[in-house]
Design a protein around this motif. Structure first.
Motif, PDB file in Angstrom:
ATOM      1  N   HIS A 206       3.977   4.255   2.561  1.00 50.39           N
ATOM      2  CA  HIS A 206       3.550   4.873   3.814  1.00 50.39           C
ATOM      3  C   HIS A 206       2.486   4.100   4.576  1.00 50.39           C
ATOM      4  O   HIS A 206       2.205   4.432   5.735  1.00 50.39           O
ATOM      5  CB  HIS A 206       3.023   6.283   3.527  1.00 50.39           C
ATOM      6  CG  HIS A 206       1.814   6.316   2.645  1.00 50.39           C
ATOM      7  ND1 HIS A 206       1.791   5.737   1.396  1.00 50.39           N
ATOM      8  CD2 HIS A 206       0.576   6.842   2.832  1.00 50.39           C
ATOM      9  CE1 HIS A 206       0.604   5.921   0.848  1.00 50.39           C
ATOM     10  NE2 HIS A 206      -0.149   6.573   1.700  1.00 50.39           N
ATOM     11  N   LEU A 207       1.876   3.075   3.972  1.00 49.54           N
ATOM     12  CA  LEU A 207       0.834   2.300   4.646  1.00 49.54           C
ATOM     13  C   LEU A 207       1.272   0.844   4.774  1.00 49.54           C
ATOM     14  O   LEU A 207       2.006   0.324   3.932  1.00 49.54           O
ATOM     15  CB  LEU A 207      -0.487   2.377   3.871  1.00 49.54           C
ATOM     16  CG  LEU A 207      -1.155   3.744   3.787  1.00 49.54           C
ATOM     17  CD1 LEU A 207      -2.462   3.651   3.006  1.00 49.54           C
ATOM     18  CD2 LEU A 207      -1.404   4.327   5.177  1.00 49.54           C
TER      19      LEU A 207
ATOM     20  N   ALA B 129      -4.465  13.873   3.192  1.00 46.29           N
ATOM     21  CA  ALA B 129      -4.998  12.922   4.170  1.00 46.29           C
ATOM     22  C   ALA B 129      -4.930  13.483   5.586  1.00 46.29           C
ATOM     23  O   ALA B 129      -3.997  14.193   5.948  1.00 46.29           O
ATOM     24  CB  ALA B 129      -4.221  11.608   4.092  1.00 46.29           C
TER      25      ALA B 129
ATOM     26  N   VAL C 188       1.450   4.498  10.044  1.00 42.27           N
ATOM     27  CA  VAL C 188       1.507   5.346   8.858  1.00 42.27           C
ATOM     28  C   VAL C 188       2.850   6.067   8.791  1.00 42.27           C
ATOM     29  O   VAL C 188       3.259   6.738   9.752  1.00 42.27           O
ATOM     30  CB  VAL C 188       0.359   6.374   8.852  1.00 42.27           C
ATOM     31  CG1 VAL C 188       0.393   7.201   7.561  1.00 42.27           C
ATOM     32  CG2 VAL C 188      -0.989   5.678   9.011  1.00 42.27           C
TER      33      VAL C 188
ATOM     34  N   ALA D 108      -2.367  11.152  -1.723  1.00 45.42           N
ATOM     35  CA  ALA D 108      -2.526  11.085  -0.270  1.00 45.42           C
ATOM     36  C   ALA D 108      -2.163  12.390   0.425  1.00 45.42           C
ATOM     37  O   ALA D 108      -2.199  12.456   1.658  1.00 45.42           O
ATOM     38  CB  ALA D 108      -1.653   9.958   0.283  1.00 45.42           C
TER      39      ALA D 108
ATOM     40  N   HIS E 274       0.856  -1.189   0.000  1.00 48.21           N
ATOM     41  CA  HIS E 274       0.000   0.000   0.000  1.00 48.21           C
ATOM     42  C   HIS E 274       0.892   1.239   0.000  1.00 48.21           C
ATOM     43  O   HIS E 274       0.778   2.115   0.868  1.00 48.21           O
ATOM     44  CB  HIS E 274      -0.935  -0.001   1.210  1.00 48.21           C
ATOM     45  CG  HIS E 274      -2.236  -0.707   0.975  1.00 48.21           C
ATOM     46  ND1 HIS E 274      -2.342  -2.077   0.952  1.00 48.21           N
ATOM     47  CD2 HIS E 274      -3.487  -0.233   0.718  1.00 48.21           C
ATOM     48  CE1 HIS E 274      -3.599  -2.420   0.709  1.00 48.21           C
ATOM     49  NE2 HIS E 274      -4.312  -1.322   0.559  1.00 48.21           N
TER      50      HIS E 274
ATOM     51  N   ALA F 226      -4.278   3.337  -1.779  1.00 52.16           N
ATOM     52  CA  ALA F 226      -3.357   4.000  -0.854  1.00 52.16           C
ATOM     53  C   ALA F 226      -3.351   5.515  -1.027  1.00 52.16           C
ATOM     54  O   ALA F 226      -2.345   6.169  -0.759  1.00 52.16           O
ATOM     55  CB  ALA F 226      -1.937   3.439  -1.007  1.00 52.16           C
TER      56      ALA F 226
ATOM     57  N   ARG G 296       3.587  11.273   1.874  1.00 48.54           N
ATOM     58  CA  ARG G 296       2.217  11.429   1.382  1.00 48.54           C
ATOM     59  C   ARG G 296       2.286  11.441  -0.145  1.00 48.54           C
ATOM     60  O   ARG G 296       2.254  12.493  -0.785  1.00 48.54           O
ATOM     61  CB  ARG G 296       1.580  12.720   1.913  1.00 48.54           C
ATOM     62  CG  ARG G 296       1.386  12.748   3.417  1.00 48.54           C
ATOM     63  CD  ARG G 296       0.355  11.727   3.873  1.00 48.54           C
ATOM     64  NE  ARG G 296       0.222  11.716   5.331  1.00 48.54           N
ATOM     65  CZ  ARG G 296       0.917  10.942   6.147  1.00 48.54           C
ATOM     66  NH1 ARG G 296       1.795  10.084   5.644  1.00 48.54           N
ATOM     67  NH2 ARG G 296       0.758  10.991   7.441  1.00 48.54           N
TER      68      ARG G 296
ATOM     69  N   THR H 129      -3.230  -3.271   5.471  1.00 49.18           N
ATOM     70  CA  THR H 129      -4.227  -2.195   5.439  1.00 49.18           C
ATOM     71  C   THR H 129      -5.653  -2.717   5.246  1.00 49.18           C
ATOM     72  O   THR H 129      -6.564  -2.384   6.023  1.00 49.18           O
ATOM     73  CB  THR H 129      -3.879  -1.186   4.332  1.00 49.18           C
ATOM     74  OG1 THR H 129      -2.703  -0.447   4.723  1.00 49.18           O
ATOM     75  CG2 THR H 129      -5.008  -0.189   4.099  1.00 49.18           C
TER      76      THR H 129
ATOM     77  N   THR I 158      -5.404   6.417   3.327  1.00 47.24           N
ATOM     78  CA  THR I 158      -4.422   7.030   4.213  1.00 47.24           C
ATOM     79  C   THR I 158      -5.105   7.721   5.378  1.00 47.24           C
ATOM     80  O   THR I 158      -4.682   7.595   6.539  1.00 47.24           O
ATOM     81  CB  THR I 158      -3.532   8.023   3.447  1.00 47.24           C
ATOM     82  OG1 THR I 158      -2.921   7.356   2.338  1.00 47.24           O
ATOM     83  CG2 THR I 158      -2.446   8.601   4.339  1.00 47.24           C
TER      84      THR I 158
END
Length: 261
Positions: free
Chosen positions: A39-40, A229, A185, A226, A36, A169, A189, A44, A174
């Motif tokens: 950053h994820l 977010a 997280v 993202a 993802h 994602a 972004r 998820t 996010t």
């Protein structure tokens, strides 16, 4: 965790008694272990499925005959292979798994099975599995559903073009993760895989979809933006998802579906 809603936490006489009640229902959450973006977390989809489902179940009348199964954490994610950590099982194996578990639930006396899926890449697969299970165990009504489809008001919270292009994602996922598990997280972004030139009349997921692979669309694995977010947006998304699925489960449990033959 509400152990009384978890089938695996009960003794067999409790399961037998609950399965015998009119409208007895089992919900099976499905996720995936797949990239993802940078950053994820890989978990998820599964995390979303469990958190939304548990919150929805907690708001139902405790007397209603509904249980959940453990999360099916590894799904079918071939579109994300090539990014380290992605794990994917074959469609045939997952159909066989769904049928095997579903037949045993039917034999135990349960009347309904909800496949509560949060991974967009296996929507059609679980619909196929549900039909196959329905052919072999017609006494069991099977409901394949997708976390993000159904609850009202979700789309209105996501501005265009992210609403149409944010498939993976991006802003929604996010934000939801920032609300549910901010410690998972990363700081990045990303904005990637957007502004793609799709042939007229075709799309990535709606209408006439393409069989896409994320590495062909995005270097980061993200398909969306993202950058805007926030945990506040994630909280609003979560509340709508929980309310929507609580309403649908309640309506199902208080219905006579499937009607007797």
């Amino acid at each position: 965790m509400d152990h009384q809603r978890h089938l695996q936490c009960l003794a067999w006489p409790q399961v037998e008694q609950l399965a015998a009640q009119p409208g007895s229902t089992v919900v099976w959450p499905w996720g995936a272990v797949e990239q993802h973006g940078p950053h994820l977390p890989l978990c998820t989809d599964g995390l979303f499925a469990e958190r939304v489902l548990d919150a929805a179940l907690a708001s139902l009348d405790p007397a209603l005959p509904i249980l959940r199964l453990p999360l099916q954490s590894i799904g079918c994610s071939p579109e994300h292979r090539g990014f380290p950590g992605t794990l994917s099982l074959s469609p045939a194996l997952l159909i066989e798994l769904t049928v095997a578990v579903g037949q045993q639930l039917a034999a135990a006396g349960f009347q309904r099975l909800v496949l509560f899926n949060a991974h967009g890449g296996q929507i059609a697969l679980l619909q196929t599995a549900a039909r196959q299970l329905g052919l072999l165990s017609p006494e069991l009504a099977v409901f394949p559903c997708f976390l993000w489809n159904g609850p009202e008001g979700i789309a209105e919270l996501i501005p265009e073009p992210e609403r149409s292009e944010g498939l993976h994602a991006g802003l929604a996922e996010t934000s939801l993760m920032l609300h549910l598990a901010p410690q998972l997280v990363g700081q990045e972004r990303p904005c990637d895989g957007t502004g793609l030139t799709i042939p007229t009349g075709w799309s990535l997921e709606a209408g006439a979809p393409l069989a896409w692979f994320s590495h062909n669309l995005s270097s980061s694995g993200v398909i969306g933006d993202a950058r805007g977010a926030s945990a506040a947006l994630g909280e609003r998304l979560f509340d709508l998802l929980v309310a929507g699925w609580r309403q649908r489960l309640d309506a199902l449990l208080n219905s006579a579906w499937p009607a007797p033959h």
